[in-house]
Design a protein around this motif. Structure first.
Motif, mmCIF file in Angstrom:
data_model
loop_
_atom_site.group_PDB
_atom_site.id
_atom_site.type_symbol
_atom_site.label_atom_id
_atom_site.label_comp_id
_atom_site.label_asym_id
_atom_site.label_seq_id
_atom_site.Cartn_x
_atom_site.Cartn_y
_atom_site.Cartn_z
ATOM 1 N N ALA A 182 42.648 28.567 27.020
ATOM 2 C CA ALA A 182 41.399 28.498 26.259
ATOM 3 C C ALA A 182 40.206 28.812 27.160
ATOM 4 O O ALA A 182 39.280 29.530 26.750
ATOM 5 N N VAL A 183 40.223 28.283 28.372
ATOM 6 C CA VAL A 183 39.130 28.580 29.300
ATOM 7 C C VAL A 183 39.156 30.061 29.677
ATOM 8 O O VAL A 183 38.109 30.721 29.750
ATOM 9 N N ALA A 184 40.351 30.583 29.889
ATOM 10 C CA ALA A 184 40.467 32.002 30.237
ATOM 11 C C ALA A 184 39.930 32.874 29.111
ATOM 12 O O ALA A 184 39.247 33.880 29.355
ATOM 13 N N ALA A 185 40.217 32.502 27.879
ATOM 14 C CA ALA A 185 39.723 33.272 26.742
ATOM 15 C C ALA A 185 38.199 33.209 26.667
ATOM 16 O O ALA A 185 37.539 34.213 26.374
ATOM 17 N N ALA A 186 37.657 32.031 26.954
ATOM 18 C CA ALA A 186 36.200 31.897 26.935
ATOM 19 C C ALA A 186 35.564 32.741 28.038
ATOM 20 O O ALA A 186 34.532 33.387 27.830
ATOM 21 N N LEU A 187 36.209 32.756 29.204
ATOM 22 C CA LEU A 187 35.692 33.587 30.294
ATOM 23 C C LEU A 187 35.751 35.055 29.921
ATOM 24 O O LEU A 187 34.831 35.827 30.210
ATOM 25 N N GLU A 188 36.837 35.430 29.273
ATOM 26 C CA GLU A 188 36.981 36.832 28.869
ATOM 27 C C GLU A 188 35.879 37.226 27.887
ATOM 28 O O GLU A 188 35.336 38.334 27.958
ATOM 29 N N ALA A 189 35.561 36.309 26.996
ATOM 30 C CA ALA A 189 34.505 36.602 26.025
ATOM 31 C C ALA A 189 33.181 36.841 26.742
ATOM 32 O O ALA A 189 32.425 37.754 26.394
ATOM 33 N N VAL A 190 32.939 36.017 27.778
ATOM 34 C CA VAL A 190 31.697 36.181 28.540
ATOM 35 C C VAL A 190 31.693 37.516 29.271
ATOM 36 O O VAL A 190 30.665 38.194 29.398
ATOM 37 N N GLN A 191 32.885 37.919 29.751
ATOM 38 C CA GLN A 191 32.984 39.145 30.540
ATOM 39 C C GLN A 191 33.253 40.375 29.675
ATOM 40 O O GLN A 191 33.501 41.461 30.205
ATOM 41 N N ALA A 192 33.220 40.197 28.366
ATOM 42 C CA ALA A 192 33.674 41.266 27.465
ATOM 43 C C ALA A 192 32.959 42.588 27.707
ATOM 44 O O ALA A 192 33.543 43.655 27.540
ATOM 45 N N ALA A 193 31.723 42.508 28.123
ATOM 46 C CA ALA A 193 30.971 43.739 28.318
ATOM 47 C C ALA A 193 31.177 44.328 29.708
ATOM 48 O O ALA A 193 30.704 45.433 29.994
ATOM 49 N N ALA A 194 31.890 43.574 30.567
ATOM 50 C CA ALA A 194 32.062 44.032 31.945
ATOM 51 C C ALA A 194 33.142 45.099 31.998
ATOM 52 O O ALA A 194 34.151 45.002 31.313
ATOM 53 N N PRO A 195 32.994 46.083 32.870
ATOM 54 C CA PRO A 195 34.032 47.107 33.026
ATOM 55 C C PRO A 195 35.242 46.554 33.771
ATOM 56 O O PRO A 195 35.135 45.584 34.506
ATOM 57 N N GLY A 196 36.398 47.150 33.563
ATOM 58 C CA GLY A 196 37.599 46.785 34.311
ATOM 59 C C GLY A 196 38.310 45.590 33.748
ATOM 60 O O GLY A 196 39.208 45.021 34.362
#
Ligand code: FES
Ligand code: FES
Length: 175
Positions: free
Chosen positions: A155-169
């Motif tokens: 769940a934390v990883a998914a939340a981090l991914e959402a925050v980084q969604a606009a980041a490349p790579g």
């Protein structure tokens, strides 16, 4: 033996008997002001992960690391991450997912998960469940088991991914 260590962001000098483990110095303090009680004494053979801390940013079982090994290095315990947003998120998720019962294993698990998620965040990837299980493979729990802690970390990883969604790579860790 005098040991100069950076403990939780502070330069610290320890006096430790020859042969003392990092666990003993962190946990018991002795003549030192350490007393890092998040560092749990379990098997003392390197098998349970209850004593996990970060040594220069890498998880180690402090019960099988000589205190002298920390000389000139950086040691981080859960106490040192109390205000870290990632650690706060992990702690909240572990509670929210009922991933804590007696809690004895929890500090070690949190350190292992923190290391994984920090590394993944830096790489711009999201760990899958297998990667999370791998990260927890050295942390034994007698109570809750592993399904709930894995779900909490996911769940934390998914939340981090959402925050980084606009980041490349961005991607998912292949484990
Ligand atoms: S107390 Fe260190 S691994 Fe068990
Ligand atoms: S919650 Fe009790 S050992 Fe893990």
């Amino acid at each position: 033996m005098k040991i100069d260590v950076r403990l939780n962001g502070r330069d610290t000098a320890w006096e430790a008997p020859a042969g003392a483990t990092l666990l003993a110095v962190l946990r018991d303090g002795g003549p030192n002001p350490a007393r890092m009680i998040s560092v749990k004494r379990g098997c003392e053979t390197g098998d349970c992960g209850a004593c996990t801390v970060l040594l220069d940013g890498q998880p180690v079982n402090s019960c099988v690391v000589a205190a002298g090994r920390a000389h000139g290095h950086e040691v981080t315990t859960l106490e040192g991450l109390a205000a870290d947003p990632l650690m706060i998120s992990l702690q909240k998720a572990l509670v929210d997912h009922a991933g804590v019962q007696c809690g004895y294993c929890s500090p070690g698990m949190l350190i292992s998960l923190y290391h994984l998620l920090r590394e993944c965040r830096a790489a711009g990837v999201r760990p899958d469940d297998h990667a999370i299980r791998e990260a927890l493979s050295g942390n034994l729990c007698r109570c809750t088991g592993y399904v709930k802690p894995v779900a909490a970390a996911a769940a934390v990883a998914a939340a981090l991914e959402a925050v980084q969604a606009a980041a490349p790579g961005k991607g998912t860790v292949a484990s």
